[in-house]
Design an enzyme around this catalytic site. Structure first.
Site, PDB file in Angstrom:
ATOM      1  N   THR A 179       0.792  -1.139  -0.187  1.00 58.80           N
ATOM      2  CA  THR A 179       0.152   0.100   0.110  1.00 58.80           C
ATOM      3  C   THR A 179       0.922   1.313   0.041  1.00 58.80           C
ATOM      4  OG1 THR A 179      -1.639  -1.215   1.447  1.00 58.80           O
ATOM      5  CG2 THR A 179      -1.796   1.166   1.184  1.00 58.80           C
ATOM      6  N   ARG A 217       7.829  -2.513   2.684  1.00 59.68           N
ATOM      7  CA  ARG A 217       7.926  -2.978   3.826  1.00 59.68           C
ATOM      8  C   ARG A 217       8.166  -4.196   4.590  1.00 59.68           C
ATOM      9  NH1 ARG A 217       2.922   0.791   6.390  1.00 59.68           N
ATOM     10  NH2 ARG A 217       3.712   2.668   5.212  1.00 59.68           N
ATOM     11  N   SER A 220       6.150   3.722   8.704  1.00 57.34           N
ATOM     12  CA  SER A 220       5.065   4.060   9.513  1.00 57.34           C
ATOM     13  C   SER A 220       4.950   3.901  10.996  1.00 57.34           C
ATOM     14  CB  SER A 220       3.838   3.623   8.478  1.00 57.34           C
ATOM     15  OG  SER A 220       2.919   4.703   8.759  1.00 57.34           O
ATOM     16  N   HIS A 221       3.719   3.334  11.102  1.00 59.59           N
ATOM     17  CA  HIS A 221       3.324   3.162  12.565  1.00 59.59           C
ATOM     18  C   HIS A 221       3.798   1.617  13.025  1.00 59.59           C
ATOM     19  CE1 HIS A 221       0.821   1.270   9.533  1.00 59.59           C
ATOM     20  NE2 HIS A 221       0.331   0.609  10.426  1.00 59.59           N
ATOM     21  N   ASP A 241       2.039   9.407  14.257  1.00 57.02           N
ATOM     22  CA  ASP A 241       2.649   8.016  14.102  1.00 57.02           C
ATOM     23  C   ASP A 241       4.354   8.319  13.906  1.00 57.02           C
ATOM     24  OD1 ASP A 241       2.584   8.838  11.283  1.00 57.02           O
ATOM     25  OD2 ASP A 241       2.440   6.928  10.595  1.00 57.02           O
ATOM     26  N   ASP A 252       6.150   7.960  11.117  1.00 55.65           N
ATOM     27  CA  ASP A 252       6.751   9.121   9.912  1.00 55.65           C
ATOM     28  C   ASP A 252       5.845  10.343  10.209  1.00 55.65           C
ATOM     29  OD1 ASP A 252       4.557   7.402   9.215  1.00 55.65           O
ATOM     30  OD2 ASP A 252       5.391   7.878   7.150  1.00 55.65           O
ATOM     31  N   ASP A 278       2.597  10.969   9.247  1.00 60.89           N
ATOM     32  CA  ASP A 278       1.627  11.477   8.548  1.00 60.89           C
ATOM     33  C   ASP A 278       0.192  11.043   8.995  1.00 60.89           C
ATOM     34  OD1 ASP A 278       1.972   8.577   8.257  1.00 60.89           O
ATOM     35  OD2 ASP A 278       2.142   8.574   6.060  1.00 60.89           O
ATOM     36  N   ARG A 279       0.018  10.258  10.073  1.00 60.19           N
ATOM     37  CA  ARG A 279      -1.270   9.861  10.918  1.00 60.19           C
ATOM     38  C   ARG A 279      -1.279  10.694  11.973  1.00 60.19           C
ATOM     39  NH1 ARG A 279      -2.359   3.444  10.604  1.00 60.19           N
ATOM     40  NH2 ARG A 279      -1.602   3.068   8.477  1.00 60.19           N
ATOM     41  N   THR A 320      -7.795   2.163  -1.109  1.00 51.46           N
ATOM     42  CA  THR A 320      -6.993   2.424   0.101  1.00 51.46           C
ATOM     43  C   THR A 320      -5.516   2.707  -0.501  1.00 51.46           C
ATOM     44  OG1 THR A 320      -8.228   1.105   1.501  1.00 51.46           O
ATOM     45  CG2 THR A 320      -5.984   1.476   2.212  1.00 51.46           C
ATOM     46  N   GLU A 360      -8.788   9.400   5.500  1.00 44.91           N
ATOM     47  CA  GLU A 360      -8.858   7.833   5.436  1.00 44.91           C
ATOM     48  C   GLU A 360      -9.175   7.423   6.801  1.00 44.91           C
ATOM     49  OE1 GLU A 360      -6.279   5.473   2.584  1.00 44.91           O
ATOM     50  OE2 GLU A 360      -4.877   6.994   3.480  1.00 44.91           O
ATOM     51  N   GLU A 361      -9.935   6.326   6.998  1.00 45.99           N
ATOM     52  CA  GLU A 361     -10.392   5.535   8.216  1.00 45.99           C
ATOM     53  C   GLU A 361      -8.973   5.424   8.902  1.00 45.99           C
ATOM     54  OE1 GLU A 361      -9.173   2.315   8.517  1.00 45.99           O
ATOM     55  OE2 GLU A 361      -8.619   2.301   6.575  1.00 45.99           O
ATOM     56  N   SER A 362      -7.875   5.217   8.255  1.00 45.73           N
ATOM     57  CA  SER A 362      -6.626   4.698   8.923  1.00 45.73           C
ATOM     58  C   SER A 362      -5.846   5.959   9.405  1.00 45.73           C
ATOM     59  CB  SER A 362      -5.679   4.032   8.037  1.00 45.73           C
ATOM     60  OG  SER A 362      -5.416   4.791   6.838  1.00 45.73           O
ATOM     61  N   LYS A 378      -0.806  12.457   3.447  1.00 43.77           N
ATOM     62  CA  LYS A 378      -1.523  12.875   4.751  1.00 43.77           C
ATOM     63  C   LYS A 378      -0.574  13.528   5.614  1.00 43.77           C
ATOM     64  CE  LYS A 378      -1.638   8.028   6.483  1.00 43.77           C
ATOM     65  NZ  LYS A 378      -1.067   6.990   5.587  1.00 43.77           N
ATOM     66  N   ARG A 405      -8.978  -7.082   7.371  1.00 43.82           N
ATOM     67  CA  ARG A 405      -9.518  -5.804   7.871  1.00 43.82           C
ATOM     68  C   ARG A 405     -10.851  -5.961   7.684  1.00 43.82           C
ATOM     69  NH1 ARG A 405      -5.058  -2.916   9.501  1.00 43.82           N
ATOM     70  NH2 ARG A 405      -3.338  -2.274   8.070  1.00 43.82           N
TER      71      ARG A 405
HETATM   72  C1  G16 Z   1      -0.604   3.629   4.135  1.00 50.88           C
HETATM   73  C2  G16 Z   1      -1.366   4.357   3.191  1.00 50.88           C
HETATM   74  C3  G16 Z   1      -2.738   4.617   3.660  1.00 50.88           C
HETATM   75  C4  G16 Z   1      -3.397   3.319   4.093  1.00 50.88           C
HETATM   76  C5  G16 Z   1      -2.595   2.644   5.018  1.00 50.88           C
HETATM   77  C6  G16 Z   1      -3.331   1.203   5.423  1.00 50.88           C
HETATM   78  O1  G16 Z   1      -0.523   4.444   5.279  1.00 50.88           O
HETATM   79  O2  G16 Z   1      -0.727   5.730   2.853  1.00 50.88           O
HETATM   80  O3  G16 Z   1      -3.412   5.153   2.476  1.00 50.88           O
HETATM   81  O4  G16 Z   1      -4.561   3.502   4.344  1.00 50.88           O
HETATM   82  O5  G16 Z   1      -1.291   2.536   4.915  1.00 50.88           O
HETATM   83  O6  G16 Z   1      -3.073   0.462   4.571  1.00 50.88           O
HETATM   84  P1  G16 Z   1      -3.398  -1.178   4.682  1.00 50.88           P
HETATM   85  O7  G16 Z   1      -5.009  -1.010   5.172  1.00 50.88           O
HETATM   86  O8  G16 Z   1      -3.342  -1.546   3.299  1.00 50.88           O
HETATM   87  O9  G16 Z   1      -2.687  -1.472   5.712  1.00 50.88           O
HETATM   88  P2  G16 Z   1       0.870   4.583   6.396  1.00 50.88           P
HETATM   89  O10 G16 Z   1       0.587   5.539   7.357  1.00 50.88           O
HETATM   90  O11 G16 Z   1       1.000   3.094   6.835  1.00 50.88           O
HETATM   91  O12 G16 Z   1       1.931   4.806   5.333  1.00 50.88           O
END
Ligand code: G16
Length: 545
Positions: free
Chosen positions: A19, A23, A114-115, A279, A281, A283-284, A346, A365-367, A378, A498
């Site tokens: 996504t 990673r 990320s997180h 988070d 990095d 962005d969240r 997503t 986004e919900e995330s 974001k 999910r």
């Molecule tokens: C990334 C993407 C987001 C996505 C999230 C969760 O965020 O940039 O658009 O909503 O992953 O993705 P998934 O549901 O596929 O785990 P981040 O903050 O992890 O870079």
């Protein structure tokens, strides 16, 4: 003259970005040639790196420092003219996007998972952003993956590491490495969007307290400069402000499960008025008021409804966008404002074209992601400042603002149930089973609820008309409730299923129920439809947000 070495290598089969970039566990990246193969595959895909400017930085997690030096040496070998690196190798994801845009770089490499947890046993990641500051679209990431499958050599400058602790320029082979202040450009941009005077007045009024939890991740230095220095919030407003390679042993995921200390501070009697976290990095974001958690889906709806109060958005919004599993709360606001609301798969990368074409201004986004056209990522601190600006203008509490919003638009009860680290075959089996059931589901009803849509979400980008298939199983009911099933594209262990649940309520007497209670019927339908227990052996989700 510094020598460029050419090193023979063999492909790794698993370098497909998910996504948001590639990673993996740190130990995977530590294999000889693993990082180098991916970076060379990227540079080969970009074709002409000659004389170009690249931005480089990361969230400071374990392996950030090693990877940055390798990438600098490979960038020099690839012919880049200049690399802008965040001081000490740090750049938050939204700040990297801002630097790419402000300095008109050809792109940027962001090192982050990320997180996800960090440290030697944690996760690492790498992603590429294109010249508009947006995560690379699928056609680029697919091409990098293709190239990675046949890579047989990479090129690297034979030189000592370059110091990244002091601002300024260093010659590195034929390339210039410029260490830039990671915070400066970003803080300036925030000052252009928000009413800093008004927020400062709120924060120094003696009537308002806030906590910001940087979770020992990259936003610490940004938050200290912006909140405590520029906006004069009380010293100590920023918690866990020092970035650490292992995030202090924590899980830098700003949600109710992982930002427990912050949540406790907001939930106590006489707790703070406002709390927020970001988070790994940056962005969240998570937004809290005293005794209230603002769901990310509600947050984007409330920001949209109040954007006219914020200087950077006073001129109006052209449109909004949300990812498909995000609740439809923002759709209701958009309808009232008479602006379009786009539904994308997503992944923040899907918003890039809409923002470039200026057909949307805000995205969510919900995330735990919210952002706007100011960058192409974001942006956690941006969301916090947006909330502070609204609170400063409206002079109400977070709870009052949220409750008024529900009373006006109705409430979209919303929750996500994650089943983590599932056996990959079992998880794929669940999705395949659901996919196979779609035709017969379209006419069924459950407990008086009629299914109105049952499909495997496909998206056609309205700007470049590219098509993305298989973006999640979507089941919608005639009362606008929805259940969505998809597999995460960001995990590093097994598969994560999910299940997203949403139900709309406009009855004023039913706006303040417990979320899980309100969604109980849908939860039962979802687990039954997906045969979660039979196929995975799991009795309950690993995490509920
Ligand atoms: C990334 C993407 C987001 C996505 C999230 C969760 O965020 O940039 O658009 O909503 O992953 O993705 P998934 O549901 O596929 O785990 P981040 O903050 O992890 O870079």
């Amino acid at each position: 003259m510094t020598a460029i070495r050419t090193v023979s290598t063999t492909p790794f089969p698993d370098q497909q970005p998910g996504t948001s970039g590639l990673r993996k566990k740190v130990s995977v990246f530590q294999q000889p040639h693993y990082l180098e193969n991916f970076v060379q595959a990227l540079f080969d895909t970009l074709e002409d790196c000659q004389g170009q400017t690249l931005v480089l930085g990361g969230d400071g997690r374990y392996y950030n420092d090693v990877a940055i030096q390798t990438i600098l040496k490979m960038a020099a070998a690839a012919g880049f003219g200049r690399v802008l690196v965040g001081q000490n190798g740090l750049l938050s994801t939204p700040a990297a996007s801002a630097v790419i845009r402000r300095h008109k770089a050809s792109g940027g490499i962001i090192l982050s998972a990320s997180h996800n947890p960090g440290g030697p046993n944690g996760d690492f990641g790498i992603k590429y952003n294109i010249n508009n500051g947006s995560p690379a679209p699928e056609k680029v990431t697919d091409a990098v993956f293709e190239r990675s499958k046949s890579i047989d050599k990479y090129h690297i400058l034979a030189r000592e590491a370059v110091a990244l602790d002091r601002l300024g320029e260093t010659r590195f082979g034929a390339m210039t490495v410029e260490v830039v202040d990671a915070v400066e450009d970003y803080a300036q941009l925030m000052g252009e969007l928000f009413d800093f005077n008004r927020i400062r007045a709120l924060l120094t009024s003696g009537q308002f307290t806030m906590h910001f939890d940087a979770m020992h991740a990259v936003t610490g230095p940004y938050a200290c400069t912006i909140f405590e220095e520029q906006l004069e919030a009380a010293a100590g407003t920023v918690m866990n402000g020092q970035p650490l390679p292992d995030f202090g042993g924590g899980h830098p995921d700003p949600n109710l499960a992982h930002a427990k200390d912050l949540v406790a501070l907001l939930n106590q009697d006489n707790g703070a008025d406002f709390g927020a976290a970001a988070d790994g990095d940056g962005d969240r974001n998570m937004i809290l008021g005293r005794g209230i958690f603002v769901s990310p889906s509600d947050s984007i709806a409330i920001l949209t409804a109040n954007a006219h109060l914020v200087p950077g958005y006073r001129a109006g919004l052209t449109g909004v966008a949300r990812s498909m599993p995000t609740s439809q709360a923002v759709d209701r606001v958009a309808a009232q404002l008479g602006i379009p609301c786009y539904e994308t798969p997503t992944g923040w990368k899907f918003f890039g074209n809409l923002l470039d074409a200026n057909i949307v201004t805000l995205c969510g986004e919900e995330s735990f992601g919210t952002g706007s056209n100011h960058v192409r990522e974001k942006d956690g601190l941006w969301a916090v400042l947006f909330w502070l600006n609204i609170l400063a203008v409206r002079g109400q509490s977070v709870a009052e603002i949220v409750h008024e919003h529900w009373a006006k638009y109705g409430r979209n009860y919303y929750s996500r149930h994650d089943y983590e680290a599932l056996d990959i075959d079992a998880a794929n089996g669940i999705i395949e089973h659901l996919r196979a059931s779609l035709t017969q589901l379209s006419n069924r009803s459950f407990g008086g609820r009629q299914i109105s849509i049952a499909d495997d979400f496909a998206y056609t980008d309205p700007v470049d008309h590219s098509v993305s298939q298989h973006q999640g199983i979507r089941i919608g009911f005639s009362d606008s409730a929805r259940i969505i099933f998809r597999l995460s594209g960001t995990g590093t262990e097994g598969a994560t299923l999910r299940i997203y649940l949403e139900q709309y309520e406009s009855d004023l007497a039913k706006l303040h129920l417990d979320t899980q209670d309100a969604l109980a019927d849908l939860i039962a339908i979802a687990t039954q439809l997906a045969e979660v227990k039979q196929r995975s052996g799991r009795e309950a989700p690993t995490i509920i947000t």
